[in-house]
Design a protein around this motif. Structure first.
Motif, PDB file in Angstrom:
ATOM      1  N   UNK A  88       0.798  -1.217   0.000  1.00  0.00           N
ATOM      2  CA  UNK A  88       0.000   0.000   0.000  1.00  0.00           C
ATOM      3  C   UNK A  88       0.840   1.281   0.000  1.00  0.00           C
ATOM      4  N   UNK A  89       2.155   1.113   0.085  1.00  0.00           N
ATOM      5  CA  UNK A  89       3.041   2.276   0.099  1.00  0.00           C
ATOM      6  C   UNK A  89       3.346   2.656  -1.345  1.00  0.00           C
ATOM      7  N   UNK A  90       2.987   3.880  -1.688  1.00  0.00           N
ATOM      8  CA  UNK A  90       3.224   4.355  -3.046  1.00  0.00           C
ATOM      9  C   UNK A  90       4.699   4.669  -3.258  1.00  0.00           C
ATOM     10  N   UNK A  91       5.134   4.528  -4.464  1.00  0.00           N
ATOM     11  CA  UNK A  91       6.518   4.815  -4.837  1.00  0.00           C
ATOM     12  C   UNK A  91       6.724   6.324  -4.949  1.00  0.00           C
ATOM     13  N   UNK A  92       7.940   6.784  -4.709  1.00  0.00           N
ATOM     14  CA  UNK A  92       8.233   8.214  -4.888  1.00  0.00           C
ATOM     15  C   UNK A  92       7.911   8.660  -6.314  1.00  0.00           C
ATOM     16  N   UNK A  93       7.351   9.857  -6.404  1.00  0.00           N
ATOM     17  CA  UNK A  93       6.957  10.404  -7.702  1.00  0.00           C
ATOM     18  C   UNK A  93       7.954  11.484  -8.140  1.00  0.00           C
ATOM     19  N   UNK A  94       8.437  11.421  -9.380  1.00  0.00           N
ATOM     20  CA  UNK A  94       9.343  12.476  -9.856  1.00  0.00           C
ATOM     21  C   UNK A  94       8.570  13.778 -10.056  1.00  0.00           C
ATOM     22  N   UNK A  95       9.164  14.886  -9.649  1.00  0.00           N
ATOM     23  CA  UNK A  95       8.556  16.199  -9.832  1.00  0.00           C
ATOM     24  C   UNK A  95       9.621  17.199 -10.262  1.00  0.00           C
ATOM     25  N   UNK A  96       9.171  18.207 -10.937  1.00  0.00           N
ATOM     26  CA  UNK A  96      10.028  19.340 -11.280  1.00  0.00           C
ATOM     27  C   UNK A  96       9.461  20.534 -10.542  1.00  0.00           C
ATOM     28  N   UNK A  97      10.307  21.184  -9.752  1.00  0.00           N
ATOM     29  CA  UNK A  97       9.870  22.293  -8.911  1.00  0.00           C
ATOM     30  C   UNK A  97      10.350  23.596  -9.545  1.00  0.00           C
ATOM     31  N   UNK A  98       9.392  24.438  -9.990  1.00  0.00           N
ATOM     32  CA  UNK A  98       9.779  25.731 -10.550  1.00  0.00           C
ATOM     33  C   UNK A  98      10.055  26.734  -9.428  1.00  0.00           C
ATOM     34  N   UNK A  99      11.178  27.444  -9.525  1.00  0.00           N
ATOM     35  CA  UNK A  99      11.537  28.434  -8.504  1.00  0.00           C
ATOM     36  C   UNK A  99      12.221  29.625  -9.168  1.00  0.00           C
ATOM     37  N   UNK A 100      12.441  30.648  -8.390  1.00  0.00           N
ATOM     38  CA  UNK A 100      13.251  31.791  -8.829  1.00  0.00           C
ATOM     39  C   UNK A 100      14.609  31.642  -8.150  1.00  0.00           C
ATOM     40  N   UNK A 101      15.686  31.840  -8.911  1.00  0.00           N
ATOM     41  CA  UNK A 101      17.031  31.775  -8.364  1.00  0.00           C
ATOM     42  C   UNK A 101      17.789  32.974  -8.891  1.00  0.00           C
ATOM     43  N   UNK A 102      18.239  33.834  -7.975  1.00  0.00           N
ATOM     44  CA  UNK A 102      18.915  35.075  -8.357  1.00  0.00           C
ATOM     45  C   UNK A 102      18.082  35.889  -9.351  1.00  0.00           C
ATOM     46  N   UNK A 103      16.769  35.908  -9.124  1.00  0.00           N
ATOM     47  CA  UNK A 103      15.872  36.697  -9.954  1.00  0.00           C
ATOM     48  C   UNK A 103      15.496  36.072 -11.282  1.00  0.00           C
ATOM     49  N   UNK A 104      15.975  34.881 -11.559  1.00  0.00           N
ATOM     50  CA  UNK A 104      15.677  34.211 -12.823  1.00  0.00           C
ATOM     51  C   UNK A 104      14.836  32.974 -12.580  1.00  0.00           C
ATOM     52  N   UNK A 105      14.021  32.612 -13.575  1.00  0.00           N
ATOM     53  CA  UNK A 105      13.263  31.370 -13.489  1.00  0.00           C
ATOM     54  C   UNK A 105      14.235  30.204 -13.492  1.00  0.00           C
ATOM     55  N   UNK A 106      14.006  29.269 -12.610  1.00  0.00           N
ATOM     56  CA  UNK A 106      14.844  28.076 -12.522  1.00  0.00           C
ATOM     57  C   UNK A 106      13.949  26.910 -12.121  1.00  0.00           C
ATOM     58  N   UNK A 107      14.503  25.745 -12.121  1.00  0.00           N
ATOM     59  CA  UNK A 107      13.766  24.567 -11.681  1.00  0.00           C
ATOM     60  C   UNK A 107      14.752  23.511 -11.217  1.00  0.00           C
ATOM     61  N   UNK A 108      14.268  22.639 -10.367  1.00  0.00           N
ATOM     62  CA  UNK A 108      15.074  21.493 -10.007  1.00  0.00           C
ATOM     63  C   UNK A 108      14.178  20.280  -9.931  1.00  0.00           C
ATOM     64  N   UNK A 109      14.780  19.139 -10.147  1.00  0.00           N
ATOM     65  CA  UNK A 109      14.030  17.892 -10.135  1.00  0.00           C
ATOM     66  C   UNK A 109      14.333  17.131  -8.863  1.00  0.00           C
ATOM     67  N   UNK A 110      13.318  16.514  -8.329  1.00  0.00           N
ATOM     68  CA  UNK A 110      13.453  15.703  -7.128  1.00  0.00           C
ATOM     69  C   UNK A 110      12.331  14.673  -7.144  1.00  0.00           C
ATOM     70  N   UNK A 111      12.181  13.987  -6.034  1.00  0.00           N
ATOM     71  CA  UNK A 111      11.087  13.027  -5.892  1.00  0.00           C
ATOM     72  C   UNK A 111      10.306  13.398  -4.639  1.00  0.00           C
TER      73      UNK A 111
END
Length: 157
Positions: free
Chosen positions: A14-37
């Motif tokens: 019943x334990x679901x597997x980690x889901x990949x996500x891309x997180x949109x953020x601002x870094x030094x005033x610019x659009x950026x993103x990072x991937x995690x689970x």
């Protein structure tokens, strides 16, 4: 309906597997993103929430720390690391991904009917006209009841 047994629960079915996500953020005033689970809510997440409540702390750091993981489900941050190293914007961006993975903002695929207590002005006017055609009667028990002389089968939109 599919049935499961204790052995499957003990094996973590019943334990679901980690889901990949891309997180949109601002870094030094610019659009950026990072991937995690993101690990779907588990017992550990519930414990983090209860512990925060018991210690009268905010629960978000514990929830984020119990959710951000690698592909195998190994947690990547402690609560203290989240509190020290996450900006408000980062915490909010990751929280949005946690909500998505856990379907906390569940939406139905079927359209919901409008709440009958919320009517447009034209619906209120029609209801008002129809209520003029209703009359009160006493039921056999002596309580007042209303009876409409016009049948209303559906709300007109």
């Amino acid at each position: 309906m599919k049935k499961i047994d204790i052995a499957q629960i003990k094996a973590g079915a019943l334990i679901s597997k980690p889901q990949p996500v891309t997180v949109p953020i601002k870094f030094n005033g610019e659009d950026a993103e990072f991937s995690t689970f993101i690990k779907p809510y588990s017992y550990a997440t519930t414990v983090a929430k209860l512990r925060a409540f018991g210690e009268q702390k905010e629960a978000l750091a514990g929830i984020l720390a119990a959710s951000i993981c690698d592909e195998e489900g190994n947690l990547q941050f402690t609560e203290d690391e989240v509190r020290k190293n996450f900006s408000h914007d980062l915490a909010e961006a990751i929280w949005n991904q946690v909500v998505n993975v856990n379907a906390l903002g569940k939406t139905s695929t079927s359209q919901k009917k409008p709440n009958s207590s919320v009517k447009s002005p034209s619906q209120r006017e029609k209801a008002s006209k129809k209520s003029k055609n209703s009359r009160s009667q006493k039921s056999k028990s002596g309580q007042s009841t209303s009876e409409n002389t016009e049948a209303l089968t559906s709300v007109e939109e």
